[in-house]
Design an enzyme around this catalytic site. Structure first.
Site, PDB file in Angstrom:
ATOM      1  N   LYS A   1      38.564  58.536  55.513  1.00 22.29           N
ATOM      2  CA  LYS A   1      39.026  57.578  54.515  1.00 22.29           C
ATOM      3  C   LYS A   1      40.173  58.219  53.761  1.00 22.29           C
ATOM      4  O   LYS A   1      40.284  59.460  53.710  1.00 22.29           O
ATOM      5  CB  LYS A   1      37.897  57.267  53.519  1.00 22.29           C
ATOM      6  CG  LYS A   1      38.036  55.940  52.827  1.00 22.29           C
ATOM      7  CD  LYS A   1      37.468  54.797  53.662  1.00 22.29           C
ATOM      8  CE  LYS A   1      37.700  53.465  52.987  1.00 22.29           C
ATOM      9  NZ  LYS A   1      37.116  52.357  53.747  1.00 22.29           N
TER      10      LYS A   1
ATOM     11  N   GLY B   1      32.804  38.901  44.327  1.00 25.73           N
ATOM     12  CA  GLY B   1      34.123  39.254  44.873  1.00 25.73           C
ATOM     13  C   GLY B   1      34.589  38.184  45.835  1.00 25.73           C
ATOM     14  O   GLY B   1      34.068  38.079  46.949  1.00 25.73           O
TER      15      GLY B   1
HETATM   16  P1  NAI Z   1      39.758  42.296  48.208  1.00 26.40           P
HETATM   17  O1  NAI Z   1      40.566  43.204  47.364  1.00 26.40           O
HETATM   18  O2  NAI Z   1      40.437  41.284  49.064  1.00 26.40           O
HETATM   19  O3  NAI Z   1      38.722  41.471  47.280  1.00 26.40           O
HETATM   20  C1  NAI Z   1      37.978  42.034  46.266  1.00 26.40           C
HETATM   21  C2  NAI Z   1      37.708  40.936  45.240  1.00 26.40           C
HETATM   22  O4  NAI Z   1      36.778  41.457  44.289  1.00 26.40           O
HETATM   23  C3  NAI Z   1      38.949  40.498  44.458  1.00 26.40           C
HETATM   24  O5  NAI Z   1      39.004  39.085  44.440  1.00 26.40           O
HETATM   25  C4  NAI Z   1      38.720  41.081  43.059  1.00 26.40           C
HETATM   26  O6  NAI Z   1      39.292  40.282  42.026  1.00 26.40           O
HETATM   27  C5  NAI Z   1      37.199  41.079  42.987  1.00 26.40           C
HETATM   28  N1  NAI Z   1      36.610  42.025  42.054  1.00 26.40           N
HETATM   29  C6  NAI Z   1      37.036  43.269  41.728  1.00 26.40           C
HETATM   30  N2  NAI Z   1      36.192  43.816  40.853  1.00 26.40           N
HETATM   31  C7  NAI Z   1      35.197  42.927  40.646  1.00 26.40           C
HETATM   32  C8  NAI Z   1      34.033  42.920  39.866  1.00 26.40           C
HETATM   33  N3  NAI Z   1      33.699  43.964  39.120  1.00 26.40           N
HETATM   34  N4  NAI Z   1      33.248  41.823  39.885  1.00 26.40           N
HETATM   35  C9  NAI Z   1      33.580  40.757  40.640  1.00 26.40           C
HETATM   36  N5  NAI Z   1      34.671  40.696  41.407  1.00 26.40           N
HETATM   37  C10 NAI Z   1      35.468  41.769  41.400  1.00 26.40           C
HETATM   38  O7  NAI Z   1      38.799  43.239  49.071  1.00 26.40           O
HETATM   39  P2  NAI Z   1      38.092  42.922  50.455  1.00 26.40           P
HETATM   40  O8  NAI Z   1      38.982  43.312  51.571  1.00 26.40           O
HETATM   41  O9  NAI Z   1      37.539  41.547  50.417  1.00 26.40           O
HETATM   42  O10 NAI Z   1      36.901  43.996  50.438  1.00 26.40           O
HETATM   43  C11 NAI Z   1      35.777  43.826  49.600  1.00 26.40           C
HETATM   44  C12 NAI Z   1      34.840  44.998  49.768  1.00 26.40           C
HETATM   45  O11 NAI Z   1      34.403  45.069  51.111  1.00 26.40           O
HETATM   46  C13 NAI Z   1      35.461  46.358  49.439  1.00 26.40           C
HETATM   47  O12 NAI Z   1      34.480  47.167  48.858  1.00 26.40           O
HETATM   48  C14 NAI Z   1      35.847  46.895  50.791  1.00 26.40           C
HETATM   49  O13 NAI Z   1      35.889  48.299  50.820  1.00 26.40           O
HETATM   50  C15 NAI Z   1      34.701  46.368  51.619  1.00 26.40           C
HETATM   51  N6  NAI Z   1      35.026  46.261  53.036  1.00 26.40           N
HETATM   52  C16 NAI Z   1      36.068  45.468  53.427  1.00 26.40           C
HETATM   53  C17 NAI Z   1      36.388  45.376  54.767  1.00 26.40           C
HETATM   54  C18 NAI Z   1      37.479  44.462  55.230  1.00 26.40           C
HETATM   55  O14 NAI Z   1      37.561  44.210  56.450  1.00 26.40           O
HETATM   56  N7  NAI Z   1      38.302  43.918  54.339  1.00 26.40           N
HETATM   57  C19 NAI Z   1      35.653  46.146  55.787  1.00 26.40           C
HETATM   58  C20 NAI Z   1      34.523  46.880  55.267  1.00 26.40           C
HETATM   59  C21 NAI Z   1      34.263  46.956  53.932  1.00 26.40           C
END
Ligand code: NAI
Length: 359
Positions: A82, A176
């Protein structure tokens, strides 16, 4: 919960830890290569602000370790790694910052293959790749496949707990509404689940809730809101000693890497009768897609491989129920077994590196 590294055990847990600094572009970054037994370390690049350098290193190393387990259990030919880029505010030339980071990735000699994570985009990965290194996610965002795998995990958990088929009528709170949360909510709504959506970006939560016929929950009330399934799809370490008593769900299963603040939180959840699906099992759909792209697999095969996460979750929960352990313990043991067997086979001194085709 973020804390400084304190124990030797933690300091030396990663195979390789690289601290990167390029004053010209204001770059401060950490690369943690956790384990390359199974192949080059595959893992995303996260960009966010940290309280201090130690917090960034701490998070990077933990996320890298989770990638080792994720890739092992998904039966992929990758190790775990990472990177985090410390967000120090606006940058004049983001592509140049990413290319600079790419030059540090190049120094790992192919032992680290970066991908997208929170705070980075496919365009960032293309810029990192321009430094002449293999990258994943430069063409396509794997999030929809991550969401499909999380949905399969949630359905499997509800089916296993309730002894029924499907998820119709169950309430799922998605914390999220980003790339994964959005696709996940839409998928589950199509399967008949009732959706609650929480996001610190209230407009984003509102838009998604409206799209799936669900309701918005204020971000600060997400953990305590009654639901069948809490799906963390935002920040790390939402389940901790401080929060576990507030949870009002029966299952925790989501995409967020590093959902538990400590391993003991799995026991705390179990003591409260809450089933926990390890994040590194549920959220493997993205890495499965990355591997499928590298191998040129067709979409039908990819879909089947991602949906296999459901069967994996069912197997874990069944073994956990039979043995009285947590699913986390069972999953960690399985991953350790896969790594130990691979270590036996791997000749000493050979570090797997990315192929020219990349990952
Ligand atoms: P993203 O950045 O697109 O979405 C995250 C969302 O969470 C945003 O809308 C943000 O405003 C919201 N957010 C942030 N802090 C928050 C809180 N305290 N309470 C509620 N909402 C909050 O990220 P993405 O790509 O959707 O990833 C989400 C999670 O999944 C991350 O932890 C990431 O590491 C994990 N993940 C993502 C993968 C992927 O393919 N995108 C693969 C494996 C894990």
């Amino acid at each position: 919960m973020e804390r400084a590294l304190t124990h030797d055990e933690e300091t030396w847990a990663s195979e390789q830890l690289v601290l990167c600094r390029d004053e010209r572009h204001g770059l401060r970054a950490v690369i943690a290569i956790d384990d390359t037994t199974l192949g080059p370390g595959l893992g995303g690049v996260r960009r966010r602000a940290y309280a201090d350098d130690a917090a960034a290193i701490f998070e990077c190393r933990r996320l890298a370790a989770a990638m080792t387990r994720k890739n092992a259990l998904a039966e992929l030919p990758y190790g775990g790694a990472k990177a985090v880029i410390l967000d120090g505010g606006p940058v004049a030339d983001r592509a140049a910052l990413m290319r600079s980071f790419g030059r540090f990735v190049a120094r790992t000699g192919g032992a680290y293959v970066p991908g997208v994570d929170m705070g980075t985009t496919t365009a960032d990965l293309a810029a990192i790749g321009a430094a002449g290194v293999a990258v994943s996610c430069a063409q396509e965002d794997p999030s929809p496949w991550t969401a499909l795998g999380v949905a399969a995990a949630i359905v499997a958990a509800v089916e296993q707990l309730d002894g029924r088929d499907g998820i119709d009528g169950a309430t799922v709170l998605v914390q999220g509404a980003g790339h994964v949360g959005d696709a996940l909510a839409r998928d589950l709504a199509a399967r008949g689940a009732r959706l609650l959506v929480a996001d610190v970006d209230a407009a984003r939560a509102q838009a998604l809730a409206a799209a799936v016929g669900g309701a918005v929950v204020p971000a600060e009330e997400a953990l305590g809101t009654p639901c069948d399934v809490l799906a963390p799809c935002a920040v790390a370490r939402v389940v901790s000693a401080a929060t576990v008593d507030r949870l009002a769900c029966r299952v925790v299963a989501g995409a967020a890497n590093d959902t538990l603040a400590t391993r003991a939180d799995a026991e705390r959840l179990a003591a409260r009768g809450i089933a926990y699906v390890p994040d590194f099992v549920a959220n493997a759909g993205g890495v499965v897609q990355i591997d499928a792209l590298a191998r040129g697999r067709d979409e039908a095969r990819l879909r089947a491989d991602v949906l296999a996460i459901g069967a994996r979750v069912r197997g874990l929960l069944e073994e956990a129920a039979a043995s009285g352990e947590t699913a986390l313990t069972v999953a960690e043991r399985r991953a350790a077994g896969i790594l130990a067997a691979a270590r036996e086979r791997r000749p000493e001194g050979r570090t797997p590196t990315a192929t020219a085709a990349g990952a």
